[in-house]
Design a protein around this motif. Structure first.
Motif, PDB file in Angstrom:
ATOM      1  N   ALA A  72      25.356 -20.883  49.944  1.00  0.00           N
ATOM      2  CA  ALA A  72      26.758 -20.074  49.637  1.00  0.00           C
ATOM      3  C   ALA A  72      26.959 -19.206  48.472  1.00  0.00           C
ATOM      4  O   ALA A  72      27.517 -19.808  47.678  1.00  0.00           O
ATOM      5  CB  ALA A  72      27.928 -21.073  50.013  1.00  0.00           C
ATOM      6  N   THR A  73      25.790 -18.213  48.427  1.00  0.00           N
ATOM      7  CA  THR A  73      26.025 -17.427  47.485  1.00  0.00           C
ATOM      8  C   THR A  73      27.000 -16.643  46.908  1.00  0.00           C
ATOM      9  O   THR A  73      26.732 -15.632  46.083  1.00  0.00           O
ATOM     10  CB  THR A  73      24.552 -16.739  47.252  1.00  0.00           C
ATOM     11  N   GLN A  74      27.491 -16.251  48.112  1.00  0.00           N
ATOM     12  CA  GLN A  74      28.696 -15.311  48.203  1.00  0.00           C
ATOM     13  C   GLN A  74      30.061 -15.996  48.637  1.00  0.00           C
ATOM     14  O   GLN A  74      30.090 -17.104  49.303  1.00  0.00           O
ATOM     15  CB  GLN A  74      28.409 -14.367  48.971  1.00  0.00           C
ATOM     16  N   THR A  75      31.169 -15.417  48.070  1.00  0.00           N
ATOM     17  CA  THR A  75      32.586 -16.174  48.337  1.00  0.00           C
ATOM     18  C   THR A  75      33.752 -14.991  48.152  1.00  0.00           C
ATOM     19  O   THR A  75      33.383 -14.027  47.582  1.00  0.00           O
ATOM     20  CB  THR A  75      33.051 -17.424  47.525  1.00  0.00           C
ATOM     21  N   GLY A 112      12.862 -16.530  34.726  1.00  0.00           N
ATOM     22  CA  GLY A 112      12.583 -15.097  34.839  1.00  0.00           C
ATOM     23  C   GLY A 112      12.627 -14.605  36.355  1.00  0.00           C
ATOM     24  O   GLY A 112      12.568 -13.607  36.795  1.00  0.00           O
ATOM     25  N   ARG A 113      12.583 -15.420  37.457  1.00  0.00           N
ATOM     26  CA  ARG A 113      12.517 -15.144  38.503  1.00  0.00           C
ATOM     27  C   ARG A 113      14.088 -15.498  39.572  1.00  0.00           C
ATOM     28  O   ARG A 113      14.641 -16.491  38.973  1.00  0.00           O
ATOM     29  CB  ARG A 113      11.466 -15.911  39.364  1.00  0.00           C
ATOM     30  N   ILE A 114      14.360 -14.710  40.477  1.00  0.00           N
ATOM     31  CA  ILE A 114      15.658 -15.193  41.361  1.00  0.00           C
ATOM     32  C   ILE A 114      14.962 -16.293  42.082  1.00  0.00           C
ATOM     33  O   ILE A 114      14.232 -16.133  42.878  1.00  0.00           O
ATOM     34  CB  ILE A 114      15.894 -13.962  42.062  1.00  0.00           C
ATOM     35  N   ALA A 115      16.046 -17.697  42.012  1.00  0.00           N
ATOM     36  CA  ALA A 115      15.554 -18.807  42.726  1.00  0.00           C
ATOM     37  C   ALA A 115      15.995 -18.594  44.340  1.00  0.00           C
ATOM     38  O   ALA A 115      16.847 -17.987  44.465  1.00  0.00           O
ATOM     39  CB  ALA A 115      16.037 -19.929  41.962  1.00  0.00           C
ATOM     40  N   ASP A 116      15.246 -19.220  45.146  1.00  0.00           N
ATOM     41  CA  ASP A 116      15.781 -19.391  46.550  1.00  0.00           C
ATOM     42  C   ASP A 116      16.954 -20.465  46.639  1.00  0.00           C
ATOM     43  O   ASP A 116      16.484 -21.712  46.306  1.00  0.00           O
ATOM     44  CB  ASP A 116      14.569 -19.822  47.284  1.00  0.00           C
ATOM     45  N   LEU A 117      17.710 -20.194  46.863  1.00  0.00           N
ATOM     46  CA  LEU A 117      19.071 -21.245  47.039  1.00  0.00           C
ATOM     47  C   LEU A 117      19.310 -21.610  48.567  1.00  0.00           C
ATOM     48  O   LEU A 117      20.316 -21.942  48.941  1.00  0.00           O
ATOM     49  CB  LEU A 117      20.144 -20.905  46.233  1.00  0.00           C
ATOM     50  N   ALA A 123      29.689 -12.917  43.941  1.00  0.00           N
ATOM     51  CA  ALA A 123      28.121 -13.341  44.544  1.00  0.00           C
ATOM     52  C   ALA A 123      27.539 -13.926  43.371  1.00  0.00           C
ATOM     53  O   ALA A 123      27.765 -13.593  41.935  1.00  0.00           O
ATOM     54  CB  ALA A 123      27.259 -12.307  44.880  1.00  0.00           C
ATOM     55  N   LEU A 124      26.500 -14.779  43.432  1.00  0.00           N
ATOM     56  CA  LEU A 124      25.639 -15.296  42.277  1.00  0.00           C
ATOM     57  C   LEU A 124      24.094 -15.399  42.709  1.00  0.00           C
ATOM     58  O   LEU A 124      23.808 -15.172  43.848  1.00  0.00           O
ATOM     59  CB  LEU A 124      26.046 -16.808  41.991  1.00  0.00           C
ATOM     60  N   ALA A 147      31.209 -21.490  39.529  1.00  0.00           N
ATOM     61  CA  ALA A 147      30.152 -21.741  40.703  1.00  0.00           C
ATOM     62  C   ALA A 147      29.253 -22.871  40.063  1.00  0.00           C
ATOM     63  O   ALA A 147      28.871 -22.884  39.137  1.00  0.00           O
ATOM     64  CB  ALA A 147      29.170 -20.442  40.957  1.00  0.00           C
ATOM     65  N   SER A 148      28.942 -23.781  41.021  1.00  0.00           N
ATOM     66  CA  SER A 148      28.141 -24.915  40.863  1.00  0.00           C
ATOM     67  C   SER A 148      27.117 -25.220  41.764  1.00  0.00           C
ATOM     68  O   SER A 148      27.298 -24.827  42.899  1.00  0.00           O
ATOM     69  CB  SER A 148      28.923 -26.389  40.771  1.00  0.00           C
TER      70      SER A 148
END
Length: 217
Positions: free
Chosen positions: A96-99, A71-76, A64-65, A115-116
């Motif tokens: 697709a933050t998990q694989t 400083g914040r977790i971005a919304d992907l 996972a990524l 991861a790209s």
């Protein structure tokens, strides 16, 4: 004259502040989005093991990524993400933050997981981490000083690491002592009660244990 010198000092100080502000951008403006990747494998390790459980042939690896931006977790959720293993595309898609992938049976070396994150604020963020490959191994736990057995019944324990199993019962262990089978195939075959009562203190014992995956039989 004193007032004029004071004015010059104030002007010079203001110029220095302005100059430094132009030359030294803020930490926020210098920070680039950073990908953080975490992974875990389905390989077996004994209860209480606190190290990283490494994958072996046939193991499932889940990853996972998250992207840290200022400083914040971005919304992907609306950003395309691609995952690669040793350069081969494994998964891609929006958010697709998990694989997950299975280690090939032919694998015998470490793997590169990449991861790209595409078109995040008009730029590409990438990260590569090394996923170590580990062949299965068994450690014999002999809880005696200097690992020296005594001329009595000695309790020994086999600790399997990184086998492609979920439970210890899925392994069939065979113990040998001095070339002779001492115990095999029992439910508690990871524990050996080795009777050396007929021996003498200091006698050498050639002890080994092998494992067979019951699922592959």
């Amino acid at each position: 004259m004193a007032a004029f010198k004071k004015l010059l000092l104030i002007t010079a100080a203001l110029f220095l502040v302005i100059y430094l502000s132009a030359k030294l951008p803020t930490a926020v403006s210098q920070t680039k989005p950073e990908i953080i990747i975490s992974w875990q494998s389905s390989s077996y390790a004994p209860p209480g093991f606190i190290g990283k459980i490494l994958p072996t042939r046939g193991s499932k690896v889940s990853a996972a990524l998250m992207l840290i931006d200022s400083g914040r977790i971005a919304d992907l959720s609306k950003t395309e993400i691609r995952w690669f293993v040793n350069g081969e595309l494994k998964k891609s898609g929006l958010g697709a933050t998990q694989t997950a992938f299975t280690v090939p049976i032919t694998m015998n070396s470490d793997m590169n997981l990449k991861a790209s994150v595409l078109n995040y604020k008009n730029q590409i963020a990438e990260k590569i981490v090394r996923v170590p490959f580990a062949p299965p191994e068994i450690v014999i736990d002999a809880p005696y000083p200097e690992k020296k057995l005594e001329p009595k019944i000695n309790s020994l324990r086999a600790l399997p690491f990184f086998f492609n199993i979920e439970r210890l019962s899925q392994l069939s262990l065979t113990w040998t002592a001095n070339g002779l089978v001492a115990q095999t195939g029992d439910d508690d075959s990871n524990i050996l009660e080795l009777d050396l009562s007929a021996g003498r203190s200091g006698d050498a014992v050639d002890l080994s244990v092998t494992a067979t995956n019951r699922l592959n039989q």
